[in-house]
Write a protein that holds these residues in place. Structure first.
Motif, PDB file in Angstrom:
ATOM      1  N   SER A 108       1.273  40.017  47.856  1.00 21.13           N
ATOM      2  CA  SER A 108       1.622  39.790  46.450  1.00 21.13           C
ATOM      3  C   SER A 108       0.900  38.578  45.874  1.00 21.13           C
ATOM      4  CB  SER A 108       3.139  39.640  46.297  1.00 21.13           C
ATOM      5  OG  SER A 108       3.632  38.604  47.120  1.00 21.13           O
ATOM      6  N   ALA A 109       0.713  37.522  46.665  1.00 22.39           N
ATOM      7  CA  ALA A 109       0.015  36.334  46.179  1.00 22.39           C
ATOM      8  C   ALA A 109      -1.452  36.632  45.891  1.00 22.39           C
ATOM      9  CB  ALA A 109       0.145  35.195  47.189  1.00 22.39           C
ATOM     10  N   ILE A 110      -2.107  37.354  46.790  1.00 24.63           N
ATOM     11  CA  ILE A 110      -3.521  37.695  46.593  1.00 24.63           C
ATOM     12  C   ILE A 110      -3.703  38.560  45.347  1.00 24.63           C
ATOM     13  CG2 ILE A 110      -5.476  38.975  47.557  1.00 24.63           C
ATOM     14  CD1 ILE A 110      -4.545  38.083  50.332  1.00 24.63           C
ATOM     15  N   HIS A 146       3.526  44.771  42.930  1.00 26.45           N
ATOM     16  CA  HIS A 146       4.933  45.158  42.836  1.00 26.45           C
ATOM     17  C   HIS A 146       5.410  45.927  44.070  1.00 26.45           C
ATOM     18  CE1 HIS A 146       5.808  43.662  38.834  1.00 26.45           C
ATOM     19  NE2 HIS A 146       4.601  44.039  38.483  1.00 26.45           N
ATOM     20  N   GLY A 147       4.494  46.581  44.784  1.00 25.83           N
ATOM     21  CA  GLY A 147       4.895  47.180  46.046  1.00 25.83           C
ATOM     22  C   GLY A 147       5.318  46.117  47.046  1.00 25.83           C
ATOM     23  N   ALA A 148       4.555  45.026  47.101  1.00 21.63           N
ATOM     24  CA  ALA A 148       4.882  43.931  48.021  1.00 21.63           C
ATOM     25  C   ALA A 148       6.155  43.204  47.603  1.00 21.63           C
ATOM     26  CB  ALA A 148       3.713  42.952  48.090  1.00 21.63           C
ATOM     27  N   THR A 149       6.306  42.935  46.314  1.00 20.98           N
ATOM     28  CA  THR A 149       7.512  42.235  45.869  1.00 20.98           C
ATOM     29  C   THR A 149       8.759  43.111  46.019  1.00 20.98           C
ATOM     30  OG1 THR A 149       7.038  42.879  43.561  1.00 20.98           O
ATOM     31  CG2 THR A 149       6.313  40.695  44.280  1.00 20.98           C
ATOM     32  N   THR A 150       8.599  44.421  45.906  1.00 28.38           N
ATOM     33  CA  THR A 150       9.730  45.318  46.160  1.00 28.38           C
ATOM     34  C   THR A 150      10.214  45.179  47.600  1.00 28.38           C
ATOM     35  OG1 THR A 150       9.055  46.932  44.502  1.00 28.38           O
ATOM     36  CG2 THR A 150      10.459  47.731  46.279  1.00 28.38           C
ATOM     37  N   THR A 151       9.285  45.107  48.526  1.00 29.72           N
ATOM     38  CA  THR A 151       9.646  44.897  49.927  1.00 29.72           C
ATOM     39  C   THR A 151      10.423  43.599  50.098  1.00 29.72           C
ATOM     40  OG1 THR A 151       7.738  46.152  50.725  1.00 29.72           O
ATOM     41  CG2 THR A 151       8.706  44.557  52.246  1.00 29.72           C
ATOM     42  N   LEU A 152       9.993  42.562  49.400  1.00 28.83           N
ATOM     43  CA  LEU A 152      10.690  41.277  49.479  1.00 28.83           C
ATOM     44  C   LEU A 152      12.103  41.375  48.924  1.00 28.83           C
ATOM     45  CD1 LEU A 152       7.794  38.866  48.441  1.00 28.83           C
ATOM     46  CD2 LEU A 152       8.934  38.955  50.658  1.00 28.83           C
ATOM     47  N   PHE A 153      12.269  42.082  47.811  1.00 25.69           N
ATOM     48  CA  PHE A 153      13.596  42.214  47.217  1.00 25.69           C
ATOM     49  C   PHE A 153      14.537  42.997  48.132  1.00 25.69           C
ATOM     50  CE2 PHE A 153      11.726  41.005  43.100  1.00 25.69           C
ATOM     51  CZ  PHE A 153      12.727  40.163  42.638  1.00 25.69           C
ATOM     52  N   ILE A 154      14.064  44.110  48.663  1.00 28.70           N
ATOM     53  CA  ILE A 154      14.923  44.941  49.514  1.00 28.70           C
ATOM     54  C   ILE A 154      15.388  44.161  50.740  1.00 28.70           C
ATOM     55  CG2 ILE A 154      14.953  46.955  51.041  1.00 28.70           C
ATOM     56  CD1 ILE A 154      13.063  48.325  49.039  1.00 28.70           C
ATOM     57  N   LEU A 155      14.456  43.520  51.435  1.00 24.50           N
ATOM     58  CA  LEU A 155      14.811  42.838  52.675  1.00 24.50           C
ATOM     59  C   LEU A 155      15.583  41.551  52.423  1.00 24.50           C
ATOM     60  CD1 LEU A 155      11.591  43.463  54.801  1.00 24.50           C
ATOM     61  CD2 LEU A 155      13.759  44.732  54.768  1.00 24.50           C
ATOM     62  N   SER A 156      15.312  40.875  51.303  1.00 25.45           N
ATOM     63  CA  SER A 156      16.094  39.684  50.970  1.00 25.45           C
ATOM     64  C   SER A 156      17.540  40.047  50.688  1.00 25.45           C
ATOM     65  CB  SER A 156      15.489  38.972  49.759  1.00 25.45           C
ATOM     66  OG  SER A 156      14.243  38.401  50.063  1.00 25.45           O
ATOM     67  N   GLU A 157      17.748  41.116  49.926  1.00 29.87           N
ATOM     68  CA  GLU A 157      19.118  41.522  49.599  1.00 29.87           C
ATOM     69  C   GLU A 157      19.853  42.025  50.834  1.00 29.87           C
ATOM     70  OE1 GLU A 157      18.554  44.219  46.380  1.00 29.87           O
ATOM     71  OE2 GLU A 157      18.093  42.627  44.952  1.00 29.87           O
ATOM     72  N   PHE A 158      19.152  42.721  51.711  1.00 30.04           N
ATOM     73  CA  PHE A 158      19.772  43.129  52.973  1.00 30.04           C
ATOM     74  C   PHE A 158      20.146  41.910  53.803  1.00 30.04           C
ATOM     75  CE2 PHE A 158      18.852  44.197  57.517  1.00 30.04           C
ATOM     76  CZ  PHE A 158      20.076  44.800  57.768  1.00 30.04           C
ATOM     77  N   TRP A 159      19.252  40.933  53.859  1.00 29.13           N
ATOM     78  CA  TRP A 159      19.500  39.700  54.600  1.00 29.13           C
ATOM     79  C   TRP A 159      20.727  38.981  54.026  1.00 29.13           C
ATOM     80  CZ3 TRP A 159      14.814  36.053  55.985  1.00 29.13           C
ATOM     81  CH2 TRP A 159      15.212  35.115  56.947  1.00 29.13           C
TER      82      TRP A 159
END
Length: 395
Positions: A94-96, A118-131
């Protein structure tokens, strides 16, 4: 409470596990800053280049397409490689891609970049919320998610504020956004041994989770449509209503402040309610009223800011309460898969929202922005009212 170095399965905590909560919340808030900065920044740049609102909406809708593609595979990646490593790779991608927008001069190049970002940030949102769900006990889930939504809202509010300071010229706003995302890797790496473990695969097919809690998934669909379309196209609406770029960005900041103020009280309220559906319906009705007021208040920055302050809290509450409603039903890998399905429905909304709102502006003029948003809220308010009435008759 202590936690083994190789993590723990979700759903077995009795107290809030603060180290995991701090890691997940702080990492995703940095991403929130970048998204809050990037959405209005990219829309304003495309507007300056003479791109029609419909095409701006189409490009913004790539965020939803990317999220729909990422949601079904995120749990599989985390199951295979681990939650923390998957999140760190998502941060790098996502940063790149965020920085690459500055160097992509052709409009068509922004479509694959939107997809990657947004594909990368979606991964971050899903796993952060699960965490976060793994770090919170069921009796305090609404409170914990309220904290999460508050800090995330601070990130989203800080993004437009940065945009009002940095403007849309040069590489600086892109570099700041990419830098904010890279900061998210620090707390994830520090707490990598605290991340939850997905020990078993989900019991149901991914799409079954979409329909498992329809009140929650419908709410997050509406939230996604209003948030993505509104955040991306509101600067255009405000500038055409005779506000300056800076004033438009500050209005988005005020709406973000509303998110910050109301999320913990909303979370605490949801913890006290066994059935959270009436609360979701009430927030939809308030969102409908607030959106219908926007054209009336377009002549006054102060009055519009006052409405957006309360309206922003109602809009974000759909996500917080919907996620709490989801978490009260499932645990473990099923919760991770259902959370991915929850984000999938949010993504579908982010595809529909920018398209419908952008087209409404082109067809009906500037006020089409408010009317389209009112249509989304009205649809959910109607559906939720009918559903509550039907369930009450059955009872």
């Amino acid at each position: 409470m202590s936690q083994p170095r190789n993590g723990t399965a979700a759903g077995d905590v009795e107290e809030i596990h603060w180290p995991s909560l701090v890691a997940a919340v702080s990492s995703i808030s940095a991403v929130g800053i970048a998204i809050g900065l990037g959405l209005p920044l990219l829309s304003i740049i495309l507007e300056k280049r003479g791109i029609p609102s419909t095409l701006i909406g189409l490009n913004t809708a790539m965020a939803g397409v990317a999220a729909m593609a990422a949601a079904p595979i995120t749990t599989k990646l985390a199951h295979k490689y681990g939650v923390a490593p998957t999140m760190i790779w998502a941060v790098v991608i996502s940063a790149i891609s965020a920085l690459a927008f500055y160097y992509a001069q052709d409009f068509w190049m922004w479509f694959p970049l939107r997809f990657a970002f947004h594909g990368a940030t979606t991964t971050l949102f899903i796993l952060s919320e699960f965490w976060i769900n793994a770090a919170s006990p069921p009796s305090k889930r609404g409170f914990v998610l309220g904290i999460y939504a508050t800090v995330l809202s601070l990130g989203f509010a800080g993004g437009p504020l940065l945009f009002s300071i940095l403007g849309s010229d040069g590489i600086l706003p892109f570099a700041v956004g990419a830098g904010a995302i890279l900061l998210a890797a620090i707390p994830i790496y520090i707490a990598r041994y605290e991340s939850p473990v997905l020990e078993e695969k989900p019991e149901l097919h991914f799409m079954r989770y979409v329909f498992l809690v329809p009140t929650a998934t419908a709410a997050v669909f509406i939230f996604g449509a209003v948030e993505a379309g509104g955040l991306a196209l509101f600067p255009i609406y405000a500038v055409r209503a005779a506000f300056t770029e800076s004033q438009a960005a500050l209005l988005l900041t005020v709406m973000g402040i509303g998110n910050v103020i109301f999320q913990i009280p909303v979370g605490l309220l949801s913890d006290r309610m066994k059935d959270k559906r009436p609360l979701l319906a009430a927030m939809a009705f308030m969102g409908l009223i607030g959106s219908l007021m926007l054209p009336v208040l377009a002549h006054s920055w102060i009055l519009m800011a006052a409405v957006l302050l309360f309206w922003g809290g109602c809009v974000a509450g759909l996500y917080t309460v919907g996620l709490s409603h989801l978490g009260s039903r499932l645990t473990g890998s099923d919760l991770a898969a259902a959370n991915a399905a929850f984000v999938f429905c949010y993504a579908v909304g982010t595809v529909a929202g920018p398209q419908v709102i952008g087209a409404a502006i082109d067809v009906a003029g500037n006020n089409g922005f408010a009317w389209a948003i009112a249509g989304f809220f009205g649809l959910y308010a109607l559906l939720s009212a009918v559903r509550l009435l039907f369930l009450r008759k059955r009872a």
